[in-house]
Design an enzyme around this catalytic site. Structure first.
Site: not given
Ligand code: 13P
Length: 247
Positions: A8-10, A92, A94, A162, A168, A207, A228-229
């Site tokens: 997920n590149w957000k 998600h 967020e 999640e 993050g 993470s 994510g990251g």
């Molecule tokens: P991180 O891997 O950056 O913690 O993010 C997880 C995430 O929200 C994937 O959707």
């Protein structure tokens, strides 16, 4: 069941980031798991073009619940499909936090995705306050009940657990805690969907990185990850794909 490594590149990624897609596809031409990147909507079509003929699948990060219409700034499931996506993330944390999305909204989006031929990745997870209060399974159970369409099958649904406080932050639940939630999800899905539940991929997210991927993937009922990251760099995401392929 084919496991799923999803990135997920957000709200990250300009055209220059396509080099990471090229590198990822070169390094993993035929992965033993499904490999998915969900770039920002602006890049879906370009990533689809770059990924054509490779083992990489594409997804959106959100969709509207309506098929089309007067919803300025929104993207429909059919539009994502048209741009080359086969998955879409819905619910998600967020989105739930930044846009006040309720379980009912997430359910409507997941249903719209399925109707358009996309596989929704429905996200669930507790906050730190909820975990500290011993409410984790109650929260997850409520979100599962409220956000997952009744007609889902193994081929038309992915769930991502999640924990909000693990996103993050570099922090993760213990392996035992992850296993407990995933076993609970499988049990609840089985009560809901019957035998189809055994084939629904349950992803862990929060993470995930190359250094902890293998131990997480070794857990029962963990069928992949939503990353994510660490999905932004081909080398890191590729290492996670390799760990899942070996699990
Ligand atoms: P991180 O891997 O950056 O913690 O993010 C997880 C995430 O929200 C994937 O959707």
């Amino acid at each position: 069941m084919r496991k799923l490594a999803a990135g997920n590149w957000k709200m990250n990624g300009l055209t220059a980031a396509l080099t990471e897609i090229v590198a990822l596809c070169r390094a993993h031409p035929a992965p033993a798991c499904d490999m998915l990147i969900c770039p920002p909507a602006t890049l879906v079509a370009q990533v689809a073009a770059v990924a054509q003929g490779t083992g990489l699948a594409l997804g959106g990060q959100d969709c509207h619940s309506a098929a089309s219409g007067a919803h300025t700034g929104d993207v429909s499931a059919a539009m994502l499909k048209d741009a080359g996506a086969s998955y879409v993330i819905v619910g998600h944390s967020e989105r739930r936090t930044d846009h006040g999305e309720t379980d009912a909204v997430v359910l409507a989006k997941a249903s719209a995705a399925q109707a358009a031929g996309l596989v929704p990745i429905v996200c669930l997870g507790e906050t730190e306050v909820e975990r500290d209060a011993g409410e984790t399974l109650n929260v997850i159970g409520r979100q599962l009940t409220g956000s997952v369409p009744d007609t889902s099958t193994a081929d038309t649904l992915v769930i991502a657990y999640e924990p909000v406080w693990a996103i993050g932050t570099g922090r993760t639940p213990s392996l035992q805690e992850i296993a407990e939630v995933h076993a609970f999800l499988r049990q609840r899905l089985t009560a809901r969907l019957g035998t189809e539940a055994a084939g629904v991929r349950l992803l862990y997210g929060g993470s995930v990185k190359p250094s902890n991927a293998a131990e997480i993937f070794a857990l029962p009922h963990v069928d992949g990850a939503l990353v994510g990251g660490a999905s932004l760099k081909a080398a890191d995401f590729g290492a996670i794909v390799a760990a899942l392929s070996a699990a």
